[in-house]
Design an enzyme around this catalytic site. Structure first.
Site, PDB file in Angstrom:
ATOM      1  N   LYS A   1       1.558  14.522  -6.486  1.00  0.00           N
ATOM      2  CA  LYS A   1       1.273  13.347  -7.306  1.00  0.00           C
ATOM      3  C   LYS A   1       0.411  13.812  -8.484  1.00  0.00           C
ATOM      4  CE  LYS A   1      -0.712   8.698  -6.470  1.00  0.00           C
ATOM      5  NZ  LYS A   1      -1.337   7.840  -5.431  1.00  0.00           N
TER       6      LYS A   1
ATOM      7  N   SER B   1       0.946   3.424  -5.049  1.00  0.00           N
ATOM      8  CA  SER B   1       0.994   4.094  -6.337  1.00  0.00           C
ATOM      9  C   SER B   1       1.686   5.456  -6.314  1.00  0.00           C
ATOM     10  CB  SER B   1      -0.437   4.295  -6.842  1.00  0.00           C
ATOM     11  OG  SER B   1      -1.160   5.160  -5.973  1.00  0.00           O
TER      12      SER B   1
ATOM     13  N   SER C   1      -1.054   3.391  -0.795  1.00  0.00           N
ATOM     14  CA  SER C   1      -0.293   4.099  -1.837  1.00  0.00           C
ATOM     15  C   SER C   1       0.631   5.193  -1.342  1.00  0.00           C
ATOM     16  CB  SER C   1      -1.255   4.683  -2.877  1.00  0.00           C
ATOM     17  OG  SER C   1      -1.735   3.663  -3.709  1.00  0.00           O
TER      18      SER C   1
END
Lengths: 485, 457
Positions: B64, B139, B163
């Protein structure tokens, strides 16, 4: 100008916040070197101090230990659980946008400092608390731009917050001075005042004598000498009295001290005060301390000034000697060792020698290090004993002391080498006395002495000393002169 | 979908080239913000020469883009850090590299990980791996999608309130949010310090366990890391007592979601485990707690992005206040600003006690309720999200509706518990649905062994 009589109508109340830079090797939350005094800007900074994304604080255990020691010096309690909080504001010298401090659960709670004043009295100042925090960096302004130096960012501090127990500029100075001694003796700080190792914020308010409520306070920030603490308090007292006498209010504000002009000036008023949005710092687990651990760390704190004062008062040292000896921790410790291994008279005698080495003004700008060679304690004792026993006269004693501090040799060796051993052989001195009395230069003195003018005997003894190159026992010389006249 | 084993003892350069090619073929999903091609190929060659060895030698992965990693900027999907090149790497990335894994790129996310759909990325949303008209979840949407599209066998994410779990559910892969403190947060752009966790996406539970085994452990750079405790369990767990949280199965929750969760519960029962309905009444308050505590921490953690030392600095400003204001205005997306505003408000003098402290007290009550249940139950289960992946743009105009989608993931975050999302079938429309398994602190490996034992059933 306000006259003394008007000043007399008011009382002042002072509380002091003192930032003490801890003598750690590295910063409070990073491995960067904590000594940035000689470093070029932004060279003693690591990613944590720089506030890079993803960086996390790692608490420096050495800083915690020093805070625990400070707590002992302040007669405080150490919290079994203390925590760090974040104090938010934006400024270019604050890399994370917050200062990590202890708002809600400080490590040091309560305590007191007994600070001796120059007039011989003592002021007791209670400590509200002291908390650990990190310092910010430094911003320097140039015309239309400013430069940031983060070397100081993350330096560990404790902020010692006093109760408003101080009521005179002299007491304010005494408290600041004693805090400095306590913190340096305990090894909490290097105490380099020139480099801001201790900085004082003085909160002062005034009220008519006898008033029950305190007046509105002003805070004079960032004072870095004991003298400026005293002067700022004096100036601020006068300014506030003038203000009230003119019928004006005191505004709650932060003021700065101009050392060149010796006056304070307004920096910002309370109306501009920021909301710091304090919150617990979840990146740092609470500091949890057991009693045994606290005791173990505090046991390493050496003797502090109150201990020496108590011992020496009892031993009959006078105040000037005590004050002078306390200016240097190593001298104080030496004298105390000598006192314990010999006796108070010997210790006092050595103390007098050290008194000549130190002067109070030296201590204004930092720790006093009395430069001496590595002299063994028993050499000082031997030297003092030689003087006490009449083997050296006091001038010779001074000379040997001075030489001994340079070379570290034994006092007997030095005294022999410098040919200073006092002559107490009556025959040898009698010969010199006869010589002096026979000298035509002494004729007037001899006549005067015989006529009853006893003062001139000093001149004659002096002549004997001179002829003996300082080695004659002056008491013996005097006795022999009297016998002959 | 491929597993880690499919990449072991293969030509590493070929592994990396294949992954990069797949990444380029799937650009339309916008799952990746950058490729670390040059560095990846260099490392692959070193693996092929035998210079780099380890349990993951030659296995490509994605992180990420809020992880500091070499080879590409770390943007956190924001204009603020658009050109920020990290001078060091996150501990989790370092540990994977030490085992020979090769990072090939950086995945899209909601800017600064604020969001649950990846629509808050400053560089555009990531599309769902199964249906491009739908959100990836967030996310960590990009990490979930690269795993689901089989570009790489695993990808790292961060989970602050769901997330990892929610995008895992939306894309049909395994997602692990470990016990708070299991994996070092060092080198990951901070969101909310008290709930941020680092975890992984994988195609199966055993691979996820392997990755967790590698990245977990005490780190001297993160004081909140726990002493090493994660130890992979290979055998299926003995019969467990499992509670199905009934507040998570209310009629407002999509029927398909409830059906798949009930089916998974039935399979657990068939496998010999005991399943009871249990209650966690305080659940109704957890979103309120979360959206006070987390924005408060966000407002603090994002204060460092001020345009002074790195990151976006607005040009042509006249004053310091303008420099701060404009740089932050340009560098943050609307959702970042919303959370900073809420956080600053709840921390303001006079409101701190009423909001922040109250929320922290309620958080303690939540932890107590969980502890009470764990006196009887080994595992708690429920849905991950109330619905399968929603349509792109469906919730963007309504932040409250977006926040409500987090209701089942935030309890484990606030309590610091391990929680994993495992695929449990699809909706009638063919959209993936995950089931969430939660356990006591440090029961991470047990949860994964339970998930693994159920994969073939």
């Amino acid at each position: 100008m306000i006259d003394e009589e008007t000043l007399q109508k008011y009382d002042m109340t002072i509380g002091i916040e003192c930032h003490v830079q801890l003598a750690t090797t590295t910063k409070l939350f990073s491995g960067a070197d904590n000594d940035a005094r000689e470093a070029a800007p932004n060279t003693v900074v690591n990613p944590i101090d720089f506030g890079l994304p993803g960086m996390l604080p790692v608490l420096n255990r050495e800083a915690v230990n020093l805070a625990i020691k400070a707590g002992k010096a302040l007669n405080s309690e150490i919290a079994h659980v203390s925590r760090f909080d974040r104090k938010h504001y934006f400024y270019p010298d604050l890399p994370k946008g917050y200062q990590t401090t202890q708002m809600y659960h400080p490590i040091i709670i309560g305590g007191h400092v007994d600070a001796p004043l120059e007039d011989g009295t003592t002021v007791t100042v209670r400590i509200h608390h002291a908390h650990m925090e990190e310092d910010a960096g430094k911003l320097t302004h140039f015309g239309d731009y400013s430069l940031v130096d983060l070397n100081r960012a993350g330096t560990p501090l404790i902020e010692i917050v006093s109760e408003p127990d101080i009521h005179s500029p002299a007491a304010a100075k005494a408290y600041a001075t004693e805090l400095y001694r306590l913190m340096t003796y305990a090894g909490v700080t290097n105490g380099d005042l020139y480099h801001g190792n201790m900085r004082f914020d003085v909160n002062i308010s005034i009220a008519p004598k006898g008033a029950l409520e305190l007046g509105t306070r002003a805070e004079v920030k960032n004072l870095n000498s004991f003298r400026s603490v005293e002067r700022a308090a004096e100036h601020e007292f006068r300014r506030q009295v003038e203000q009230l006498e003119k019928g004006e209010r005191i505004v709650q504000e932060t003021r700065g001290w101009d050392d060149a002009k010796q006056k304070t000036s307004s920096q910002r008023s309370k109306e501009d005060a920021q909301d710091y949005r304090y919150m617990p710092d979840a990146d740092i687990p609470p500091i949890v301390l057991e009693d045994a651990e606290i005791a173990e760390i505090q046991a390493t704190v050496p003797h502090l000034p109150p201990y020496f004062r108590a011992q020496w008062n009892e031993a009959g040292f006078n105040k000037d000697i005590i004050d002078a000896l306390l200016l240097s921790q190593s001298s104080a410790e030496l004298i105390e060792r000598i006192r314990l291994s010999s006796d108070a008279d010997i210790a006092k005698r050595v103390g007098f020698w050290f008194l000549k080495l130190v002067s109070k003004d030296d201590a204004e700008d930092g720790p006093l290090r009395v430069a001496t060679a590595d002299v063994a304690d028993n050499y000082y004792i031997e030297l003092a004993t030689m003087v006490q026993d009449g083997k050296l006269n006091s001038n010779a004693g001074d000379a040997v002391f001075e030489e001994m501090n340079k070379t570290g040799e034994a006092p007997t060796v030095i005294a022999e080498r410098l040919n200073l051993i006092q002559v107490s052989d009556e025959g040898a001195i009698a010969a010199i006395v006869d010589e002096v009395l026979a000298d035509p230069a002494s004729a007037q003195a001899v006549t005067d002495l015989r006529a009853g003018n006893d003062k001139v005997i000093g001149f004659l003894v002096g002549q004997v000393m001179k002829k003996s190159q300082g080695k004659a026992n002056p008491a013996l010389a005097q006795k022999l002169i009297r016998e002959r006249l | 979908m491929s597993t880690i084993a499919d990449f072991i003892n293969k030509n590493a350069r070929q592994n990396v080239l294949d992954a990069l090619a797949k990444a380029k073929d799937n650009e339309s999903y916008h799952a990746l913000l950058s490729l670390t091609e040059a560095r990846a190929l260099e490392r692959a060659d070193a693996v092929d020469r035998g210079e780099i060895t380890g349990r993951l030698a030659g296995v490509p992965f994605v992180v990420k883009d809020n992880f500091l990693a070499y080879g590409a900027p770390t943007t956190a999907a924001s204009k603020m850090l658009e050109s920020f090149n990290a001078p060091l790497q996150a501990t989790a990335v370092e540990k994977l590299e030490a085992e020979g894994a090769i990072c090939i790129g950086k995945a899209n996310l909601d800017a600064f990980a604020h969001g649950g759909s990846t629509e808050n990325s400053a560089f555009g949303p990531t599309k769902n791996a199964i249906d491009q008209t739908r959100v990836a979840g967030g996310s960590s949407g990009g990490s979930a999608v690269v795993t689901a599209l089989d570009i790489v066998p695993f990808a790292l994410g961060s989970d602050t309130g769901g997330s990892i779990r929610q995008p895992a559910s939306f894309n049909g892969v395994v997602g692990v949010k470990p016990t708070y403190g299991t994996v070092s947060r060092y080198g990951v752009v901070a969101m909310a310090s008290s709930t941020d966790t680092i975890g992984t996406f994988a195609t199966n539970a055993a691979d996820a366990a392997l990755i967790m085994d590698i990245i977990s452990g005490r780190d001297s750079k993160d004081m909140t890391t726990l002493p090493d405790f994660f130890a992979t369990i290979t055998e299926a767990p003995a019969p467990l007592k499992i509670g199905l949280i009934k507040e998570f199965m209310s009629p407002e929750v999509d029927q398909d979601v409830r059906d798949r969760v009930n089916e998974y519960a039935d399979k657990l029962k068939t496998a010999g485990h005991q399943i009871d309905d249990v209650s966690l009444p305080i659940v109704s308050l957890t979103l309120a707690m979360y959206y006070i505590i987390v924005p408060a921490e966000i407002s603090s953690n994002l204060a460092r992005y001020d345009g002074i030392r790195y990151g976006r600095r607005s040009q042509g400003v006249q004053t310091l206040a303008q420099l701060y204001g404009r740089s932050r205005d340009e560098g943050f997306v609307t959702e970042n600003k919303r959370r900073i505003m809420i956080g600053s408000y709840v921390l303001s003098s006079g409101f701190f006690d009423a909001y922040y402290l109250q929320a922290q007290k309620a958080r303690t009550l939540l932890i107590n309720e969980f502890n009470e249940l764990f006196k009887t139950y080994d595992v708690l289960i429920g849905p991950v999200a109330p619905t399968p992946a929603f349509l792109l743009g469906e919730n963007t105009g309504d932040p409250i509706k977006m926040y409500l989608a987090d209701i089942m993931t935030v309890p484990a975050s606030l309590a610091g518990l391990p929680a994993i999302s495992v695929p449990a079938g699809t909706s009638t429309a063919g959209l993936p649905i995950g089931v969430q398994l939660m356990g006591q602190r440090r029961s991470d490996a047990m949860l994964l062994s339970l998930a693994e034992s159920m994969e073939q059933k």
